[in-house]
Design an enzyme around this catalytic site. Sequence first.
Site, PDB file in Angstrom:
ATOM      1  CD  GLU A  53    -131.814 -11.756   8.167  1.00 47.80           C
ATOM      2  OE1 GLU A  53    -131.893 -12.757   8.897  1.00 47.80           O
ATOM      3  OE2 GLU A  53    -131.729 -10.600   8.626  1.00 47.80           O
ATOM      4  CG  ASP A  54    -133.276  -7.065  10.496  1.00 45.59           C
ATOM      5  OD1 ASP A  54    -134.384  -7.168  11.078  1.00 45.59           O
ATOM      6  OD2 ASP A  54    -132.246  -6.699  11.075  1.00 45.59           O
ATOM      7  CG  HIS A 114    -127.340 -11.004   7.506  1.00 44.91           C
ATOM      8  ND1 HIS A 114    -126.398 -11.972   7.745  1.00 44.91           N
ATOM      9  CD2 HIS A 114    -128.496 -11.511   8.008  1.00 44.91           C
ATOM     10  CE1 HIS A 114    -126.934 -13.002   8.342  1.00 44.91           C
ATOM     11  NE2 HIS A 114    -128.229 -12.737   8.528  1.00 44.91           N
ATOM     12  CB  ILE A 116    -130.891  -3.096   8.614  1.00 41.37           C
ATOM     13  CG1 ILE A 116    -132.363  -3.457   8.857  1.00 41.37           C
ATOM     14  CG2 ILE A 116    -130.408  -3.629   7.280  1.00 41.37           C
ATOM     15  CD1 ILE A 116    -133.295  -2.881   7.798  1.00 41.37           C
ATOM     16  CG  HIS A 133    -122.656 -11.262   4.776  1.00 39.23           C
ATOM     17  ND1 HIS A 133    -121.817 -11.341   5.861  1.00 39.23           N
ATOM     18  CD2 HIS A 133    -123.918 -11.296   5.280  1.00 39.23           C
ATOM     19  CE1 HIS A 133    -122.529 -11.426   6.971  1.00 39.23           C
ATOM     20  NE2 HIS A 133    -123.810 -11.400   6.649  1.00 39.23           N
ATOM     21  CG  ASN A 167    -127.313 -12.980  12.110  1.00 35.24           C
ATOM     22  OD1 ASN A 167    -128.281 -12.250  12.247  1.00 35.24           O
ATOM     23  ND2 ASN A 167    -127.415 -14.215  11.650  1.00 35.24           N
ATOM     24  CG  ASP A 168    -129.533  -7.859  13.725  1.00 33.95           C
ATOM     25  OD1 ASP A 168    -129.454  -6.887  12.956  1.00 33.95           O
ATOM     26  OD2 ASP A 168    -130.537  -8.056  14.446  1.00 33.95           O
ATOM     27  CG  ASN A 223    -129.778 -14.945  14.190  1.00 33.43           C
ATOM     28  OD1 ASN A 223    -130.374 -14.009  13.683  1.00 33.43           O
ATOM     29  ND2 ASN A 223    -129.426 -16.024  13.493  1.00 33.43           N
ATOM     30  CG  ASP A 268    -133.288 -15.269  12.596  1.00 35.69           C
ATOM     31  OD1 ASP A 268    -132.692 -14.183  12.597  1.00 35.69           O
ATOM     32  OD2 ASP A 268    -133.047 -16.153  11.760  1.00 35.69           O
ATOM     33  CG  ASN A 269    -133.945 -10.902  12.234  1.00 32.33           C
ATOM     34  OD1 ASN A 269    -132.784 -11.165  12.510  1.00 32.33           O
ATOM     35  ND2 ASN A 269    -134.356 -10.721  10.984  1.00 32.33           N
TER      36      ASN A 269
END
Length: 357
Positions: A53-54, A114, A116, A133, A167-168, A223, A268-269
């Site tokens: 995800e990240d 999720h 980081i 989560h 989320n972040d 996000n 998103d990221n």
Amino acid sequence: MGKVLAAALVGIAAALAAERLLAFRNRLNATREVDPVALPNCHLIKGIETGSEDIDILPNGLAFISSGLKYPGLKSFAPDKPGEIFLMDLNEKKPKASELRISRGFDLGSFNPHGISTYIDKDDTVYLFVVNHPHQKSTVELFKFMEDDNSLVHLKTIRHDLLTSVNDVVAVGPDSFYATNDHYFSDFILMFLEMYLGLTWSNVVYYSPKEVKEVAAGFYSANGINISPDKKYIYIADILDHNVHVMEKHADWNLTHVKTLQLDTLADNLSVDPDTGDIWTGCHPNGMKLFYDDPDNPPASETVNEIQSEAWEPHFGQQLGSEQRRRKERTRAVLTIYYFFWNDQRTGRKVRTRYKF
């Protein structure tokens, strides 16, 4: 008369539902298609086939990667496997991902990482903040990175009533950070209704041991979040509003809006080049496809580069000097790895990828 009134109410309700559905599809870019582009320098990193995800990269080229996210509404390709944190050395010609060992006492069975973020303290201690989560709740886990044996020491679990659907995060101290809540609700059905109705109840929270407060609000779905190299600005991606917000950070940690960068994709990221200040955004061209598992028509992905000026003021179309171009190429190589991982989390297979500069 009663039947006429009932029919009118039903008609109004149907019209409102249709309008909300159309708006919802527009926010997801449901009709957008992109053509695949060949990427000869892109390759699969073995060991993270189910996706990540990240990613956050230290100045020395070590990259932390979160893997194994189970997110409501999206298919997981390893539903029974706990999440992991991987480490890669991007200085290597052929970087490999290795799982970081986590100290005893931490609940690995419910680990669901999720977003980081890393923070390097004055004594060069590296802290890793991980959004977690467990059991579909939201916590932020604080680790200390031990480079000698490639391990993480768990320091504490952070919970708070304002950290409802995190989320972040972006770290701003050894135990402080900004966090995005991508939804107001944490229940999946209520989350879906929140998106469907177009409620702008998502927000950004500042956390420290001494103070926790909301510092920005009014997002469809806040996000990715990051910070400028001079630490003066916070960048926030609103994935359902197709934009990135530039916020000025004040001494009291409050944020004020500076400008909004409008895009034609679901941002998103966020990653920020530490040398140039460029913002790199991992994006979904068509968010509707994320909710379907169609191997013949998988979600595409793209990155958008929002070039910064020397004062870290975002604008598009700046001419880059030769040194800046070299820096941009280095960042592009890193982001190639970054976005393939990130998109693969939601598809479980090699996908079509498009880059836009």
